[in-house]
Design an enzyme around this catalytic site. Structure first.
Site, PDB file in Angstrom:
ATOM      1  N   SER A 210      56.553  22.202  47.252  1.00  0.00           N
ATOM      2  CA  SER A 210      56.045  23.008  48.357  1.00  0.00           C
ATOM      3  C   SER A 210      54.965  23.957  47.845  1.00  0.00           C
ATOM      4  O   SER A 210      53.963  23.501  47.301  1.00  0.00           O
ATOM      5  CB  SER A 210      57.199  23.730  49.054  1.00  0.00           C
ATOM      6  N   GLU A 321      59.559  15.181  56.216  1.00  0.00           N
ATOM      7  CA  GLU A 321      59.241  16.562  55.850  1.00  0.00           C
ATOM      8  C   GLU A 321      59.367  17.534  57.026  1.00  0.00           C
ATOM      9  O   GLU A 321      59.882  18.634  56.898  1.00  0.00           O
ATOM     10  CB  GLU A 321      57.809  16.649  55.313  1.00  0.00           C
ATOM     11  N   HIS A 425      61.977  18.240  54.060  1.00  0.00           N
ATOM     12  CA  HIS A 425      61.363  19.140  53.082  1.00  0.00           C
ATOM     13  C   HIS A 425      62.437  19.746  52.177  1.00  0.00           C
ATOM     14  O   HIS A 425      63.495  20.156  52.644  1.00  0.00           O
ATOM     15  CB  HIS A 425      60.621  20.234  53.834  1.00  0.00           C
TER      16      HIS A 425
END
Length: 514
Positions: A210, A321, A425
């Protein structure tokens, strides 16, 4: 011998001469002084080692400075302070942190004295949250035979404030990159000291997920990072095409931030408490800034022109995600997206064509349909575009984490929801490291996938080529060839050429900046 090799040879001292087993744990001499860590079932660990002077007082919003030497043996058995950030639902982050003395790192070392390849991990958290202690990579270090370093760096306004006054103080006339410069200071610490822990300063890979992946993307494009690493791993970090703020935009935002605090000068800003700074930083975009020596041009421009680091890169994203973000916006906020609202929300967020491409009938729920579009736009297609851009300046290895049975990390935080997060994610991190110190409840198939992923990542750190025993090679390619990482019952790990079409990337590429 190159200058870098000569420097490495000058600082490397055989580990037995440098590391001694003290009465209470192993002791290593760093450039600044002795540190005492501890032995665990996985090897040795040294926690909370300062790599730069505390950025407090007059050093707030200054480039990081070398840490001052200390006398005696410094304890390195506890994590250092988290950098200034708000409270969150993540374990250990239930309260905000107002501590600016936070530029520490953690070193995890397998048993043995040989010079090992090194992984330096930059944590995620949107450049406003997180810390090096978010992952505990001791098992990864042992299984892969590598040394792993995790890093704290300044966040939010403390790490990325740019103003005209701060520009005047900056060596290159551009402020706002303090958090990124912290990362480079940590890498210089690694280059100077990691040999004493059993690591090889000539074989350093930077990695992150990230915002940590975005950090890697940025460091690849930074001329001032030249020679500090030999490879990079970007996990879900290509969002917004790794774009940084322009100097003009950053200074405008900095002026608005200063006005919010009632300040017209840098001295006034430095006089505000960290709690006041934190309370005022919401609503602003915090991230790196272009135009100076650190980042002369946008990363995408550096990659396209060939001025970025020509090192091997492993880059990927997760299949689902966007589901985590869609859940947070709708279901997690107590307002699930309904079928009636779905068309208006999609049009407002993505446009009419996106609504046609993501019909509600093709998805289990409106929230998941929205999350699919969001994830495709922000992560999957951005990653594929980055693959194509990077391919012209060095090998690029591509993956997509696609285990839709992966335990949702959100469920470990006491949410009590049956929302289907899929391969969302952050979910891949728990397959590589202990995440927030939690032992992830992987089943037999998931544990097998985790072992394979650790082998791919470990091989890349050691050799620059990701390989796993008995598994297909991770493709070295442009945007169309990607290795799907899946459990055996879902088809196992397999290369594919369908990811571009599966994520509707022709739609999202058409709106991407050129």
């Amino acid at each position: 011998m190159t200058a870098l090799a000569a420097l490495a040879a000058a600082v490397i001292v055989p580990a037995p001469a440098q590391a001694a087993e003290g009465q209470r744990g192993p002791v290593v001499r760093t450039e600044a002084g002795l540190v005492r860590g501890e032995r665990t079932a996985e090897g040795r660990q040294f926690l909370g080692i300062p790599y730069a002077e505390a950025p407090v007082g007059a050093l707030r919003w200054k480039e990081p400075r070398p840490v001052r030497p200390w006398q005696g043996v410094r304890g390195a058995r506890d994590f250092g302070n988290k950098c200034v950030q708000g409270a969150s639902w993540d374990p250990g982050y239930e309260r905000p942190s107002h501590t600016e003395d936070c530029l520490d790192l953690n070193v995890y070392v397998p048993e043995g004295s040989r010079q090992r390849a090194v992984l330096v991990w930059f944590h995620g958290g949107g450049l406003t949250a997180g810390a090096g202690q978010d992952v505990v990579p001791d098992t990864f270090a042992r299984q892969t035979g590598t040394v792993v370093v995790t890093v704290n760096y300044r966040l939010g306004a403390m790490g990325f404030l740019a103003t005209a006054g701060l520009d005047d103080e900056a060596q290159d006339g551009v402020s706002g990159n303090f958090g990124m410069l912290d990362q480079q200071a940590a890498l210089r610490w690694v280059r100077a000291n990691i040999g004493r822990f059993g690591g090889d300063p000539r074989r350093v890979t930077i990695a992150g997920e990230s915002a940590g992946g975005r950090s890697v993307c940025t460091q690849l494009a930074s001329p001032t990072a030249t020679g500090l690493f030999r490879a990079g791993i970007i996990q879900s970090g290509a969002y917004d095409d790794c774009a940084a703020r322009t100097r003009e935009t950053a200074v405008e935002q900095g002026a608005a931030f200063a006005e919010k605090l009632g300040c017209a000068t840098v001295a006034c800003l430095r006089g505000k408490s960290s709690a006041e700074i934190l309370a005022a930083q919401g609503g602003f975009d915090w991230g790196p800034v272009t135009g100076g020596a650190f980042l002369p041009v946008q990363p995408a421009a550096a990659f396209a022109s060939g001025t970025a680091a020509g090192v091997p890169v492993m880059n990927g994203a997760n299949l689902d995600e966007g589901r985590l973000f869609a859940f947070g916006r709708f279901d997690g906020a107590g307002a699930p997206l309904t079928a009636d609202r779905y068309p208006a929300v999609m049009r407002a967020s993505f446009g009419e064509e996106a609504l046609a491409r993501y019909p509600l009938t093709a998805h289990p729920s409106p929230t998941i349909a929205f999350g699919t579009a969001l994830g495709d736009r922000m992560f999957a297609c951005s990653a594929l575009r980055l693959d194509g851009t990077l391919a012209g300046r060095g090998p690029v290895y591509t993956y997509e984490f696609a285990d839709r049975t992966s335990p949702p990390f959100a469920s470990l935080r006491g949410l009590g929801t049956d929302f289907d997060f899929g391969a969302t994610h952050v979910n891949e991190v728990q397959y590589l490291f202990k995440h927030f110190g939690l032992k992830t409840p992987l089943n037999t198939e998931q544990r097998a996938l985790a072992r394979q992923m650790v082998q791919y990542w470990g091989s890349f750190v050691r050799t620059g080529v990701p390989r796993a025993h008995g598994q297909p090679a991770m493709p070295e390619s442009g945007p169309e060839r990607v290795l799907l990482l899946r459990t055996a019952s879902a088809g196992g790990n397999a290369p594919t050429t369908s990811v571009y079409g599966d994520h509707q990337c022709d739609l999202w590429d058409a709106e991407a900046p050129r």
